[in-house]
Structures are given as C-alpha cells and as structure tokens.
Design a protein around this motif. Structure first.
Motif, PDB file in Angstrom:
ATOM      1  N   SER A 185       0.832  -1.212   0.000  1.00  0.00           N
ATOM      2  CA  SER A 185       0.000   0.000   0.000  1.00  0.00           C
ATOM      3  C   SER A 185       0.864   1.259   0.000  1.00  0.00           C
ATOM      4  O   SER A 185       0.551   2.231  -0.694  1.00  0.00           O
ATOM      5  CB  SER A 185      -0.956   0.002   1.195  1.00  0.00           C
ATOM      6  OG  SER A 185      -0.255   0.104   2.418  1.00  0.00           O
ATOM      7  N   LYS A 186       1.968   1.236   0.728  1.00  0.00           N
ATOM      8  CA  LYS A 186       2.851   2.411   0.759  1.00  0.00           C
ATOM      9  C   LYS A 186       3.533   2.632  -0.583  1.00  0.00           C
ATOM     10  O   LYS A 186       3.683   3.780  -1.020  1.00  0.00           O
ATOM     11  CB  LYS A 186       3.891   2.262   1.866  1.00  0.00           C
ATOM     12  CG  LYS A 186       3.302   2.416   3.261  1.00  0.00           C
ATOM     13  CD  LYS A 186       4.352   2.123   4.308  1.00  0.00           C
ATOM     14  CE  LYS A 186       3.803   2.250   5.712  1.00  0.00           C
ATOM     15  NZ  LYS A 186       4.790   1.824   6.723  1.00  0.00           N
ATOM     16  N   LEU A 187       3.939   1.543  -1.243  1.00  0.00           N
ATOM     17  CA  LEU A 187       4.535   1.683  -2.573  1.00  0.00           C
ATOM     18  C   LEU A 187       3.532   2.287  -3.543  1.00  0.00           C
ATOM     19  O   LEU A 187       3.870   3.165  -4.344  1.00  0.00           O
ATOM     20  CB  LEU A 187       5.037   0.326  -3.076  1.00  0.00           C
ATOM     21  CG  LEU A 187       6.253  -0.245  -2.355  1.00  0.00           C
ATOM     22  CD1 LEU A 187       6.532  -1.664  -2.818  1.00  0.00           C
ATOM     23  CD2 LEU A 187       7.480   0.642  -2.546  1.00  0.00           C
ATOM     24  N   ALA A 188       2.285   1.844  -3.482  1.00  0.00           N
ATOM     25  CA  ALA A 188       1.241   2.375  -4.356  1.00  0.00           C
ATOM     26  C   ALA A 188       0.957   3.843  -4.043  1.00  0.00           C
ATOM     27  O   ALA A 188       0.795   4.658  -4.958  1.00  0.00           O
ATOM     28  CB  ALA A 188      -0.034   1.546  -4.216  1.00  0.00           C
ATOM     29  N   VAL A 189       0.906   4.182  -2.769  1.00  0.00           N
ATOM     30  CA  VAL A 189       0.627   5.566  -2.375  1.00  0.00           C
ATOM     31  C   VAL A 189       1.732   6.494  -2.851  1.00  0.00           C
ATOM     32  O   VAL A 189       1.461   7.564  -3.402  1.00  0.00           O
ATOM     33  CB  VAL A 189       0.436   5.667  -0.841  1.00  0.00           C
ATOM     34  CG1 VAL A 189       0.551   7.095  -0.356  1.00  0.00           C
ATOM     35  CG2 VAL A 189      -0.899   5.077  -0.445  1.00  0.00           C
ATOM     36  N   VAL A 190       2.988   6.096  -2.664  1.00  0.00           N
ATOM     37  CA  VAL A 190       4.102   6.940  -3.098  1.00  0.00           C
ATOM     38  C   VAL A 190       4.084   7.102  -4.616  1.00  0.00           C
ATOM     39  O   VAL A 190       4.301   8.193  -5.135  1.00  0.00           O
ATOM     40  CB  VAL A 190       5.449   6.360  -2.601  1.00  0.00           C
ATOM     41  CG1 VAL A 190       6.624   7.063  -3.259  1.00  0.00           C
ATOM     42  CG2 VAL A 190       5.547   6.485  -1.083  1.00  0.00           C
ATOM     43  N   ALA A 191       3.764   6.028  -5.341  1.00  0.00           N
ATOM     44  CA  ALA A 191       3.768   6.079  -6.800  1.00  0.00           C
ATOM     45  C   ALA A 191       2.577   6.849  -7.370  1.00  0.00           C
ATOM     46  O   ALA A 191       2.723   7.580  -8.359  1.00  0.00           O
ATOM     47  CB  ALA A 191       3.779   4.659  -7.370  1.00  0.00           C
ATOM     48  N   LYS A 192       1.399   6.712  -6.774  1.00  0.00           N
ATOM     49  CA  LYS A 192       0.181   7.245  -7.387  1.00  0.00           C
ATOM     50  C   LYS A 192      -0.463   8.429  -6.668  1.00  0.00           C
ATOM     51  O   LYS A 192      -1.227   9.164  -7.267  1.00  0.00           O
ATOM     52  CB  LYS A 192      -0.877   6.132  -7.485  1.00  0.00           C
ATOM     53  CG  LYS A 192      -0.438   4.928  -8.267  1.00  0.00           C
ATOM     54  CD  LYS A 192      -0.350   5.247  -9.728  1.00  0.00           C
ATOM     55  CE  LYS A 192      -0.005   3.985 -10.516  1.00  0.00           C
ATOM     56  NZ  LYS A 192       0.221   4.249 -11.915  1.00  0.00           N
ATOM     57  N   LEU A 193      -0.171   8.597  -5.369  1.00  0.00           N
ATOM     58  CA  LEU A 193      -0.912   9.601  -4.605  1.00  0.00           C
ATOM     59  C   LEU A 193      -0.043  10.747  -4.092  1.00  0.00           C
ATOM     60  O   LEU A 193      -0.547  11.853  -3.902  1.00  0.00           O
ATOM     61  CB  LEU A 193      -1.617   8.909  -3.434  1.00  0.00           C
ATOM     62  CG  LEU A 193      -2.661   9.698  -2.671  1.00  0.00           C
ATOM     63  CD1 LEU A 193      -3.787  10.144  -3.596  1.00  0.00           C
ATOM     64  CD2 LEU A 193      -3.228   8.866  -1.539  1.00  0.00           C
ATOM     65  N   GLU A 194       1.226  10.479  -3.890  1.00  0.00           N
ATOM     66  CA  GLU A 194       2.095  11.531  -3.351  1.00  0.00           C
ATOM     67  C   GLU A 194       2.172  12.692  -4.347  1.00  0.00           C
ATOM     68  O   GLU A 194       2.261  12.475  -5.551  1.00  0.00           O
ATOM     69  CB  GLU A 194       3.493  10.966  -3.055  1.00  0.00           C
ATOM     70  CG  GLU A 194       4.266  11.810  -2.078  1.00  0.00           C
ATOM     71  CD  GLU A 194       5.464  11.077  -1.514  1.00  0.00           C
ATOM     72  OE1 GLU A 194       5.609  11.093  -0.285  1.00  0.00           O
ATOM     73  OE2 GLU A 194       6.243  10.503  -2.293  1.00  0.00           O
ATOM     74  N   ASN A 195       2.121  13.905  -3.850  1.00  0.00           N
ATOM     75  CA  ASN A 195       2.138  15.138  -4.645  1.00  0.00           C
ATOM     76  C   ASN A 195       0.883  15.297  -5.513  1.00  0.00           C
ATOM     77  O   ASN A 195       0.916  15.957  -6.540  1.00  0.00           O
ATOM     78  CB  ASN A 195       3.401  15.218  -5.514  1.00  0.00           C
ATOM     79  CG  ASN A 195       4.649  15.193  -4.671  1.00  0.00           C
ATOM     80  OD1 ASN A 195       4.730  15.828  -3.622  1.00  0.00           O
ATOM     81  ND2 ASN A 195       5.644  14.435  -5.110  1.00  0.00           N
ATOM     82  N   HIS A 196      -0.203  14.654  -5.092  1.00  0.00           N
ATOM     83  CA  HIS A 196      -1.492  14.797  -5.772  1.00  0.00           C
ATOM     84  C   HIS A 196      -2.555  15.180  -4.736  1.00  0.00           C
ATOM     85  O   HIS A 196      -2.346  15.032  -3.533  1.00  0.00           O
ATOM     86  CB  HIS A 196      -1.898  13.490  -6.461  1.00  0.00           C
ATOM     87  CG  HIS A 196      -1.050  13.161  -7.636  1.00  0.00           C
ATOM     88  ND1 HIS A 196       0.160  12.519  -7.517  1.00  0.00           N
ATOM     89  CD2 HIS A 196      -1.228  13.387  -8.962  1.00  0.00           C
ATOM     90  CE1 HIS A 196       0.698  12.351  -8.707  1.00  0.00           C
ATOM     91  NE2 HIS A 196      -0.125  12.874  -9.610  1.00  0.00           N
ATOM     92  N   ALA A 197      -3.688  15.622  -5.230  1.00  0.00           N
ATOM     93  CA  ALA A 197      -4.790  15.988  -4.339  1.00  0.00           C
ATOM     94  C   ALA A 197      -5.317  14.733  -3.623  1.00  0.00           C
ATOM     95  O   ALA A 197      -5.276  13.628  -4.176  1.00  0.00           O
ATOM     96  CB  ALA A 197      -5.911  16.634  -5.143  1.00  0.00           C
ATOM     97  N   PRO A 198      -5.811  14.904  -2.400  1.00  0.00           N
ATOM     98  CA  PRO A 198      -6.390  13.763  -1.672  1.00  0.00           C
ATOM     99  C   PRO A 198      -7.563  13.146  -2.429  1.00  0.00           C
ATOM    100  O   PRO A 198      -8.256  13.828  -3.184  1.00  0.00           O
ATOM    101  CB  PRO A 198      -6.867  14.385  -0.351  1.00  0.00           C
ATOM    102  CG  PRO A 198      -6.101  15.653  -0.218  1.00  0.00           C
ATOM    103  CD  PRO A 198      -5.845  16.131  -1.609  1.00  0.00           C
ATOM    104  N   VAL A 199      -7.768  11.858  -2.205  1.00  0.00           N
ATOM    105  CA  VAL A 199      -8.880  11.133  -2.823  1.00  0.00           C
ATOM    106  C   VAL A 199      -9.936  10.902  -1.755  1.00  0.00           C
ATOM    107  O   VAL A 199      -9.667  10.258  -0.740  1.00  0.00           O
ATOM    108  CB  VAL A 199      -8.401   9.779  -3.394  1.00  0.00           C
ATOM    109  CG1 VAL A 199      -9.583   8.980  -3.929  1.00  0.00           C
ATOM    110  CG2 VAL A 199      -7.343   9.990  -4.463  1.00  0.00           C
ATOM    111  N   LYS A 200     -11.124  11.451  -1.962  1.00  0.00           N
ATOM    112  CA  LYS A 200     -12.208  11.283  -0.999  1.00  0.00           C
ATOM    113  C   LYS A 200     -12.799   9.885  -1.134  1.00  0.00           C
ATOM    114  O   LYS A 200     -13.151   9.464  -2.225  1.00  0.00           O
ATOM    115  CB  LYS A 200     -13.268  12.347  -1.199  1.00  0.00           C
ATOM    116  CG  LYS A 200     -12.740  13.744  -0.895  1.00  0.00           C
ATOM    117  CD  LYS A 200     -13.840  14.743  -0.728  1.00  0.00           C
ATOM    118  CE  LYS A 200     -13.305  16.126  -0.464  1.00  0.00           C
ATOM    119  NZ  LYS A 200     -12.648  16.291   0.794  1.00  0.00           N
TER     120      LYS A 200
END
Length: 178
Positions: free
Chosen positions: A33-48
């Motif tokens: 989950s952390k690998l996915a978050v760093v790759a896809k979510l970091e430096n992007h807007a939060p996902v509700k």
C-alpha cells in the motif's frame, strides 16, 4: 462427557507459523500500500473515500501516531526493533491461536513502519513513515498503524479474558463437588 472436536491448543501445538503468517500478510499489505501511495498519490490531491470523513492523503510522518515525537525518530526506530525482538523471543512459548494473531499483527505493523524508518528519506534510522488513511478529526495513519492498533486491542481483550500465551485460560476450573 468428552469433547469430540480436538482442541489444537490443548494438544500443545506451537502457533509460531500462525504468528509469522499473520505478520507476513500485515507487512506485505502495508509495504504494498505504501509503494502504491508513493507512486500514485504523493504530490497529488487527496482522494475522498467517504466524503469529508475518510480520504486517502499521502504524507510523511517522522514521529509516532498523531504526529507525536517528530524530533525523536531514532527512539521510535529502536522501540520497533525492541518490539520485534520481544515478539520473536515470546514465540517459543506461544501455543494460543488468538495470541499468535495479535502478536503477528503487532510484529507485521512494527516491521512495516521500521522498514520506512530504515529506508525512506532521510534514511539512517531517521526515515519518515508514509501515512495515507486520513480519518476526519482523528489522524492520518497507514496499514501498519492499523495492524498495531488491532493487535494491541486484541491483546487487551485476551489479557482481560485471562488467556495466556500457552493457550489455556489462566484461571483454573473450580473442582466440582461429587
């Protein structure tokens, strides 16, 4: 009357494989989950996920839960190492399935956050943990934190119920009068 269903704990079977299996699953889910978050979510807007109540928001946390102790990252690293060593040592005496699950969750979570502290920037036992599960007015956590919390809650329940690592209730049954 005897119970026709065999009691695995009563047979004296060590539950170390269960502990290690639960720890491996908790660790793998956290790391993935952390690998996915760093790759896809970091430096992007939060996902509700559930409106304003639950969202996925990538952030780095050098401290513990609730952002406590950001300046003492090395202390949390040493605590995680100590927890892992104590659990591994306790595994020799572990015959209880529920305790194996609780300790496995704790071990997997501790190793998940320890991996961040060792290998994430700035490194050298000072790495910041990747948190991403944001619960409104509560905290931003990761799956390792949830595993630690659930494992700790299960340990409290088991302790209150008198369950020991050896798999038997601590209270001895009262002898019945004939």
């Amino acid at each position: 009357m005897t119970n026709p269903v065999p009691d695995v704990e009563a047979e004296g079977k060590r539950r170390t494989p269960l502990l290690l299996g639960v720890a491996a699953i908790a660790y793998a889910l956290d790391l993935g989950s952390k690998l996915a978050v760093v790759a896809k979510l970091e430096n992007h807007a939060p996902v509700k996920v559930l409106g304003d109540w639950l969202e996925l928001r990538a952030m780095r946390n050098p401290g513990a839960a609730f952002g406590i102790g950001g300046a003492t990252t090395i202390l949390f690293t040493l605590i995680a190492v100590a927890i892992a060593l104590v659990i591994i040592r306790m595994a020799r005496k572990l015959y209880s399935g529920p305790w194996a699950i609780a300790l496995g969750l704790l071990l997997g979570g501790a190793l998940g956050n320890l991996t961040d502290r060792l290998f994430r920037s700035p490194g050298g036992l000072r790495g910041a943990v990747v948190d991403f599960i944001a619960v409104r007015d509560f905290s931003v956590m990761n799956l390792a934190d949830w595993a630690i919390s659930c494992g700790g809650a299960l340990m409290v329940i088991l302790a209150f119920r008198g369950r020991g690592l050896e798999g038997a209730d601590r209270e001895q049954p009262v002898a019945e009068a004939d």
